[in-house]
Scaffold this motif. Sequence first.
Motif, PDB file in Angstrom:
ATOM      1  N   ASN A 168      91.061 -23.769  37.771  1.00 47.80           N
ATOM      2  CA  ASN A 168      90.924 -23.409  39.170  1.00 47.80           C
ATOM      3  C   ASN A 168      91.818 -22.206  39.438  1.00 47.80           C
ATOM      4  O   ASN A 168      93.028 -22.305  39.357  1.00 47.80           O
ATOM      5  CB  ASN A 168      91.334 -24.595  40.037  1.00 47.80           C
ATOM      6  N   VAL A 169      91.223 -21.058  39.740  1.00 47.60           N
ATOM      7  CA  VAL A 169      92.034 -19.864  39.997  1.00 47.60           C
ATOM      8  C   VAL A 169      92.017 -19.539  41.489  1.00 47.60           C
ATOM      9  O   VAL A 169      91.132 -19.956  42.215  1.00 47.60           O
ATOM     10  CB  VAL A 169      91.531 -18.643  39.201  1.00 47.60           C
ATOM     11  N   GLY A 170      93.048 -18.823  41.926  1.00 47.04           N
ATOM     12  CA  GLY A 170      93.133 -18.479  43.342  1.00 47.04           C
ATOM     13  C   GLY A 170      92.578 -17.107  43.643  1.00 47.04           C
ATOM     14  O   GLY A 170      92.395 -16.753  44.796  1.00 47.04           O
ATOM     15  N   ASN A 171      92.293 -16.335  42.604  1.00 43.50           N
ATOM     16  CA  ASN A 171      91.874 -14.965  42.815  1.00 43.50           C
ATOM     17  C   ASN A 171      90.381 -14.804  42.537  1.00 43.50           C
ATOM     18  O   ASN A 171      89.921 -15.112  41.444  1.00 43.50           O
ATOM     19  CB  ASN A 171      92.688 -14.075  41.851  1.00 43.50           C
ATOM     20  N   PRO A 172      89.604 -14.339  43.509  1.00 48.14           N
ATOM     21  CA  PRO A 172      88.150 -14.234  43.299  1.00 48.14           C
ATOM     22  C   PRO A 172      87.785 -13.280  42.166  1.00 48.14           C
ATOM     23  O   PRO A 172      86.753 -13.459  41.533  1.00 48.14           O
ATOM     24  CB  PRO A 172      87.632 -13.732  44.645  1.00 48.14           C
ATOM     25  N   LYS A 173      88.628 -12.289  41.912  1.00 50.82           N
ATOM     26  CA  LYS A 173      88.268 -11.318  40.862  1.00 50.82           C
ATOM     27  C   LYS A 173      88.386 -11.905  39.459  1.00 50.82           C
ATOM     28  O   LYS A 173      87.926 -11.305  38.495  1.00 50.82           O
ATOM     29  CB  LYS A 173      89.155 -10.090  40.978  1.00 50.82           C
ATOM     30  N   HIS A 174      89.038 -13.058  39.332  1.00 49.70           N
ATOM     31  CA  HIS A 174      89.153 -13.681  38.019  1.00 49.70           C
ATOM     32  C   HIS A 174      88.042 -14.689  37.757  1.00 49.70           C
ATOM     33  O   HIS A 174      87.948 -15.230  36.676  1.00 49.70           O
ATOM     34  CB  HIS A 174      90.488 -14.429  37.893  1.00 49.70           C
ATOM     35  N   ALA A 175      87.256 -14.992  38.771  1.00 51.03           N
ATOM     36  CA  ALA A 175      86.399 -16.180  38.697  1.00 51.03           C
ATOM     37  C   ALA A 175      85.012 -15.871  38.143  1.00 51.03           C
ATOM     38  O   ALA A 175      84.510 -14.756  38.256  1.00 51.03           O
ATOM     39  CB  ALA A 175      86.271 -16.794  40.075  1.00 51.03           C
ATOM     40  N   ASP A 176      84.416 -16.894  37.509  1.00 46.43           N
ATOM     41  CA  ASP A 176      83.027 -16.818  37.057  1.00 46.43           C
ATOM     42  C   ASP A 176      82.145 -17.737  37.884  1.00 46.43           C
ATOM     43  O   ASP A 176      80.989 -17.472  38.113  1.00 46.43           O
ATOM     44  CB  ASP A 176      82.905 -17.244  35.592  1.00 46.43           C
ATOM     45  N   ILE A 177      82.728 -18.876  38.291  1.00 42.36           N
ATOM     46  CA  ILE A 177      81.956 -19.860  39.049  1.00 42.36           C
ATOM     47  C   ILE A 177      82.557 -19.921  40.445  1.00 42.36           C
ATOM     48  O   ILE A 177      83.770 -20.017  40.609  1.00 42.36           O
ATOM     49  CB  ILE A 177      82.037 -21.245  38.395  1.00 42.36           C
TER      50      ILE A 177
ATOM     51  N   TYR B 220      82.367 -13.810  48.062  1.00 43.02           N
ATOM     52  CA  TYR B 220      81.187 -13.707  47.197  1.00 43.02           C
ATOM     53  C   TYR B 220      81.075 -12.305  46.602  1.00 43.02           C
ATOM     54  O   TYR B 220      80.826 -12.133  45.411  1.00 43.02           O
ATOM     55  CB  TYR B 220      79.934 -14.056  48.008  1.00 43.02           C
ATOM     56  N   LEU B 221      81.303 -11.292  47.471  1.00 36.94           N
ATOM     57  CA  LEU B 221      81.176  -9.918  46.988  1.00 36.94           C
ATOM     58  C   LEU B 221      82.281  -9.550  46.010  1.00 36.94           C
ATOM     59  O   LEU B 221      82.091  -8.689  45.149  1.00 36.94           O
ATOM     60  CB  LEU B 221      81.185  -8.953  48.179  1.00 36.94           C
ATOM     61  N   GLN B 222      83.435 -10.195  46.157  1.00 36.83           N
ATOM     62  CA  GLN B 222      84.558  -9.835  45.290  1.00 36.83           C
ATOM     63  C   GLN B 222      84.457 -10.399  43.887  1.00 36.83           C
ATOM     64  O   GLN B 222      85.096  -9.900  42.964  1.00 36.83           O
ATOM     65  CB  GLN B 222      85.871 -10.325  45.920  1.00 36.83           C
ATOM     66  N   ILE B 223      83.656 -11.463  43.709  1.00 36.92           N
ATOM     67  CA  ILE B 223      83.533 -12.048  42.369  1.00 36.92           C
ATOM     68  C   ILE B 223      82.655 -11.148  41.507  1.00 36.92           C
ATOM     69  O   ILE B 223      81.546 -10.796  41.918  1.00 36.92           O
ATOM     70  CB  ILE B 223      82.933 -13.465  42.449  1.00 36.92           C
ATOM     71  N   PRO B 224      83.125 -10.750  40.323  1.00 38.49           N
ATOM     72  CA  PRO B 224      82.326  -9.842  39.504  1.00 38.49           C
ATOM     73  C   PRO B 224      81.119 -10.548  38.876  1.00 38.49           C
ATOM     74  O   PRO B 224      81.143 -11.753  38.643  1.00 38.49           O
ATOM     75  CB  PRO B 224      83.315  -9.381  38.424  1.00 38.49           C
ATOM     76  N   GLU B 225      80.078  -9.769  38.608  1.00 33.19           N
ATOM     77  CA  GLU B 225      78.909 -10.296  37.894  1.00 33.19           C
ATOM     78  C   GLU B 225      79.284 -10.497  36.431  1.00 33.19           C
ATOM     79  O   GLU B 225      80.101  -9.736  35.917  1.00 33.19           O
ATOM     80  CB  GLU B 225      77.753  -9.299  37.995  1.00 33.19           C
ATOM     81  N   PRO B 226      78.727 -11.410  35.696  1.00 32.61           N
ATOM     82  CA  PRO B 226      77.806 -12.459  36.121  1.00 32.61           C
ATOM     83  C   PRO B 226      78.548 -13.607  36.801  1.00 32.61           C
ATOM     84  O   PRO B 226      79.651 -13.950  36.392  1.00 32.61           O
ATOM     85  CB  PRO B 226      77.196 -12.931  34.798  1.00 32.61           C
ATOM     86  N   LYS B 227      77.949 -14.177  37.825  1.00 34.53           N
ATOM     87  CA  LYS B 227      78.571 -15.283  38.533  1.00 34.53           C
ATOM     88  C   LYS B 227      77.542 -16.337  38.894  1.00 34.53           C
ATOM     89  O   LYS B 227      76.354 -16.042  38.984  1.00 34.53           O
ATOM     90  CB  LYS B 227      79.247 -14.765  39.793  1.00 34.53           C
ATOM     91  N   VAL B 228      78.033 -17.565  39.080  1.00 27.47           N
ATOM     92  CA  VAL B 228      77.164 -18.669  39.462  1.00 27.47           C
ATOM     93  C   VAL B 228      77.742 -19.300  40.724  1.00 27.47           C
ATOM     94  O   VAL B 228      78.946 -19.505  40.810  1.00 27.47           O
ATOM     95  CB  VAL B 228      77.064 -19.720  38.336  1.00 27.47           C
ATOM     96  N   ILE B 229      76.891 -19.566  41.706  1.00 26.73           N
ATOM     97  CA  ILE B 229      77.355 -20.158  42.951  1.00 26.73           C
ATOM     98  C   ILE B 229      76.946 -21.626  42.978  1.00 26.73           C
ATOM     99  O   ILE B 229      75.778 -21.962  42.805  1.00 26.73           O
ATOM    100  CB  ILE B 229      76.752 -19.448  44.185  1.00 26.73           C
ATOM    101  N   LEU B 230      77.931 -22.483  43.185  1.00 27.11           N
ATOM    102  CA  LEU B 230      77.688 -23.924  43.257  1.00 27.11           C
ATOM    103  C   LEU B 230      77.884 -24.365  44.698  1.00 27.11           C
ATOM    104  O   LEU B 230      78.921 -24.075  45.282  1.00 27.11           O
ATOM    105  CB  LEU B 230      78.721 -24.659  42.419  1.00 27.11           C
TER     106      LEU B 230
END
Lengths: 123, 150, 358, 115
Positions: free
Chosen positions: B50-59, B78-88
């Motif tokens: 579980n990370v706190g930074n959106p730029k590090h996240a994949d999911i 949502y916009l800050q998370i880099p591609e590829p990403k999955v939204i749950l």
Amino acid sequence: MEYKFPPFLTTVLTNLLKRKSTRPYPYQKRAPYPEVRGILKNQVEKCIFCGSCSLKCPANCIEINKQEGTWQYKPYLCILCGNCEAACPVKCLTHTTDFPLPCLEKKEILLKGTPPKRKQDKK
Amino acid sequence: MKFIKRLLLTGIKKSPWLLHFDCGSCNGCDIETLAVLTPVYDAERFGVINVGNPKHADIFLVTGTVNRKNQEILNNLYLQIPEPKVILAVGTCALSGGIFAEAPNVIGGVDKIIPVDIYIPGCPPKPEAILEGVLKSVELLEDKVKNGKI
Amino acid sequence: MPKTIIPFGPQHPVLPEPLHFSLTVEDEIVQEAIPGFGYVHRGLEKLCEIKDIHKMIQVVERVCGICSKIHALCYCEGIEQMMGVEVPPRAKYLRTIWSELHRMHSHLLWLGLFADSFGFESLFYHFWRIREKILDINEKTAGNRIIVSVNILGGVKRDLSTEDQKWILAELKEIENKLEEVKDTLFKDYTISKRTKGKGILSAEEALYLGAVGPVLRASGVAQDCRQLQYAAFSELDFEPVIAQEGDSFARMQVRYFELFQSIDLIRQALSKIPEGPISVKVKGYPEGENVFRVEQPRGEVFYYFKANGSKFLDRLRIRTPTFANVPALAKMLTGIELADVPVVILSIDPCISCTER
Amino acid sequence: MEKFSYKIINLQDLLTQVKELREKKYRLVSISCTQVEEKFELLYTFDLNLSLKHLKIIVAKDTPIPSLTCIYEGAFLLENEIQDQFGLSFAKLNIDYKGQLFYPEKNPLFLKNNK
């Protein structure tokens, strides 16, 4: 500062010798308890389309058409409270013990049955 | 290029990082999501952190309904998370608004603001269901990397 | 040193929920803290105009997922008092048992998150592992892990069998042992006392004046517990409010830790005294008039105001939740502390934002 | 539990009455607002050693209501919430969110004719 032995270290070390508390989920599935409220199932052949489940539902996730005998259920709106199960007069609604699985799209469930004939129709 | 792609594939498969955002849920789904990360269900077995930074996240894991004030924050994250990403989307509220669909300050489910890949129904979903969803999203991530333009 | 305004939240690693604070900081010391809300607001009090009194139980359960059972208990007892419904004694005891189980799981959850806030990760995991046992009890006896949905107007939906009661007692014994194990850590560990002692002090005078409730008030030395109002079966059970004198974050932890043992004791008493009989009565008709009701939640006193007009919909339902009352006290506690202590002090009141905003 | 009863007071007397309660060491529990047709009922609840005292005032929409924040500092959240949800206005609030505590724009969603 004088050195003190950290008290939690003993707990951590004894935990190493104990059994694992992790439930290895996808490899080993835990048997659900019999009372658990899971997916809602309707045995449509028993259903009399009385509408008490849709009246009692706090999230309005069940729609019933009496004339055509359809029972429409939206699993993505359902909050699994168990009110419909308790309200059903013929006990055709049951919660299974399996939990609802993740899905890729929101699907509705439409069941078709034969509504019971009214008394005037029988004559 | 092929080598980098393969490296990326193993990286994403072995350690998908997760960003959790509570956008108006009743806490039920939040604590179940946290319970997934703690010892009894232990999602770290699959490399999920579980990370706190959106730029590090994949999911991107979202719980709860969208309201007038947090829709911008949700979109921003949502916009800050880099591609590829999955939204749950976790829980009935995130799927459609659930019992709160008619409340005055509720816009609806998460999919009204951002595209959702996987829906996890339940109020709140069991940790097993959330774990299942996370594992499914790893598969989706893999597909996205394979078919992507990287 | 010039003043700087630092935004804290809404998305912050230490907070599981979105809460915003504008902290005016001068040289690492917080001078003023102004809370900001609205990220979880749903407006569910208004739903009472379109959902009838029976369906509202499921709505108030979802005010907060952590103390859902106790919200439903407060709502049901309030409406029953208005309608003059007498609940069977067995139902009262069952309500008490489930609400104390909820208090325990909430306190364990908080102790874990609190340990996380000062960086004691292994203690966090330890508490959450103990908490799973209570969730298992919930799941087995009520059918769901967190939102148990057992309350109905006039009683409860489910009964506890004799085997279940025995099983609960055995599990409680195990939980008690596990809690005793960490007692030394909580009260003697150097890190914990360094991070929590003397942080966020609130005196008894200030606590009353700012309207603090629950463990925050009791940690300042005021022995006030709404369970003394004797709702549900609390009139027949013995207990004393747990208090501490210092009024800092450490004292609040102490109060919550000892309340866990109090809850274990209350469940044991309730299980030994539980009478036989029916578990619910039929409720006919609809309420009329006005009423207030309050019960003790894990986070403090919750206050419900009902206004009914004799139809199946309520006119107005107002919920004043414990965190809502504790936020002014929190803003006061935050002034004069160092910036690095802000997460610890915020977590020390056990903030529940979905309660606060409803 | 005690029976629910309240005392209706005038708007002008509110602050003096509340001041008296404060001197008797009462704690402010809640302010509950209800819309009754065109008027608004505000129920002030106070607590001393687990017994409750209720005061009620009835106001029209445009009348400014004196704020309790000069007596009980923590009342600002309760009053801002009512300001947000019902569009009433409080005079001399110490922290005024101007109707934007919960909503990004001023929009009293709890009014009955406002859907």
